[in-house]
Scaffold this motif. Structure first.
Motif, PDB file in Angstrom:
ATOM      1  N   GLN A   1       0.854  -1.180   0.000  1.00 57.83           N
ATOM      2  CA  GLN A   1       0.000   0.000   0.000  1.00 57.83           C
ATOM      3  C   GLN A   1       0.896   1.239   0.000  1.00 57.83           C
ATOM      4  O   GLN A   1       2.100   1.143   0.241  1.00 57.83           O
ATOM      5  CB  GLN A   1      -0.926   0.013   1.219  1.00 57.83           C
ATOM      6  N   PHE A   2       0.296   2.377  -0.274  1.00 53.18           N
ATOM      7  CA  PHE A   2       1.049   3.633  -0.377  1.00 53.18           C
ATOM      8  C   PHE A   2       0.509   4.634   0.634  1.00 53.18           C
ATOM      9  O   PHE A   2      -0.698   4.842   0.714  1.00 53.18           O
ATOM     10  CB  PHE A   2       0.924   4.217  -1.786  1.00 53.18           C
ATOM     11  N   PHE A   3       1.421   5.236   1.394  1.00 56.45           N
ATOM     12  CA  PHE A   3       1.037   6.268   2.355  1.00 56.45           C
ATOM     13  C   PHE A   3       1.830   7.531   2.075  1.00 56.45           C
ATOM     14  O   PHE A   3       2.973   7.483   1.610  1.00 56.45           O
ATOM     15  CB  PHE A   3       1.340   5.819   3.788  1.00 56.45           C
ATOM     16  N   SER A   4       1.228   8.661   2.411  1.00 57.95           N
ATOM     17  CA  SER A   4       1.925   9.933   2.380  1.00 57.95           C
ATOM     18  C   SER A   4       1.702  10.617   3.721  1.00 57.95           C
ATOM     19  O   SER A   4       1.239   9.996   4.681  1.00 57.95           O
ATOM     20  CB  SER A   4       1.426  10.793   1.222  1.00 57.95           C
ATOM     21  N   GLY A   5       2.029  11.906   3.796  1.00 56.44           N
ATOM     22  CA  GLY A   5       1.809  12.638   5.031  1.00 56.44           C
ATOM     23  C   GLY A   5       2.174  14.097   4.855  1.00 56.44           C
ATOM     24  O   GLY A   5       3.030  14.438   4.038  1.00 56.44           O
ATOM     25  N   GLY A   6       1.508  14.963   5.635  1.00 57.04           N
ATOM     26  CA  GLY A   6       1.907  16.350   5.646  1.00 57.04           C
ATOM     27  C   GLY A   6       3.306  16.513   6.200  1.00 57.04           C
ATOM     28  O   GLY A   6       4.054  17.406   5.789  1.00 57.04           O
ATOM     29  N   GLN A   7       3.658  15.643   7.157  1.00 56.43           N
ATOM     30  CA  GLN A   7       5.011  15.543   7.685  1.00 56.43           C
ATOM     31  C   GLN A   7       5.394  14.070   7.793  1.00 56.43           C
ATOM     32  O   GLN A   7       4.561  13.216   8.108  1.00 56.43           O
ATOM     33  CB  GLN A   7       5.116  16.176   9.074  1.00 56.43           C
TER      34      GLN A   7
END
Length: 247
Positions: free
Chosen positions: A82-88
């Motif tokens: 799976q792919f995750f991102s984040g503001g930080q």
């Protein structure tokens, strides 16, 4: 950046290579580049794994009940990549999806954590992805931990982060030592540039290779099948992110 391909094509190629052996891939919200990468793998492997793209009618084997079902399948260990991102994002793989300055004093509000805390534990391999590579994103310590990169000893955790792909480079992640290692730097960029724009410490080999450019075959898959199919969910991305179809 080469005139032969776009930045989005390079990043989709890098993600696709990391997914080459996937047993299943789950792509969530607002993820056009990961979706294109997953579709390129699907085309190359002729559909011999389970692919689910949230918002798609055609590629939606796991998430037929919407995003809540995405959490259920992840909890059952059925989401391999799976792919995750984040503001930080910080050097321990922690992600912040809430806001700057920490809750409840958030000065800048992000989209929210949703089911990230569960999925980060149970999705077997998480590839972190953020096209922007800057010190405002890659910080020494996130202001709020929406989902932790590692867990204390004795906590059951089948999954976690394995890599971080950005607009500048590729990092691998060592879960045992909770630390990133620089694996490659994209064409046209340098190790010094990565260091300058990264707020957390990371391991850096003496010789860091350049990320291999997309091959003719990889570009053909992206500009052909992936471009046509990703347009179902991301029509504007499909219209702007790709160069002319190869061949």
């Amino acid at each position: 950046m080469s005139s032969r391909y776009t930045q989005q094509e390079l990043l989709a190629t890098v993600l696709a290579r990391l997914c080459h052996d996937a047993r299943s891939i789950g792509v969530g919200n607002t993820s056009p580049i990961p979706a294109a990468a997953a579709l390129a793998v699907y085309a190359r492997r002729k559909g011999d794994f389970t692919l689910s793209i949230l918002g798609s009618f055609k590629f939606n084997k796991l998430f037929t009940g919407g995003i809540r079902e995405q959490y259920d399948f992840s909890a059952k260990g059925r989401v391999d990549i799976q792919f995750f991102s984040g503001g930080q994002i910080d050097g321990q793989g922690n992600i912040n999806l809430v806001g700057v300055d920490g809750y409840p004093r958030t000065r800048v509000r992000f989209a929210g954590s949703f089911g990230s805390a569960l999925q980060y534990y149970t999705g077997l391999r998480t590839i972190l992805f953020r096209e922007e590579h800057s010190r405002r994103v890659f910080v020494p310590k996130v202001d709020f931990i929406s989902a932790p990169g590692v867990s204390p000893e004795g906590v059951f955790r089948p999954g976690g982060p394995v890599a971080l792909v950005t607009g500048l480079c590729v990092f691998s992640f060592d879960r045992q030592h909770a630390r990133f290692t620089l694996q490659s730097v994209h064409p046209g960029h340098t190790v010094q540039e990565v260091m300058q724009h990264t707020g957390f410490e990371f391991d850096c080999p003496a010789d860091v290779p350049t990320t291999p450019e997309p091959t003719t075959e990889e570009l053909a898959l992206l500009r052909g099948f992936a471009r046509r199919e990703v347009a179902e969910v991301y029509p504007n991305f499909a219209a702007s992110a790709f160069m002319a179809e190869a061949g």
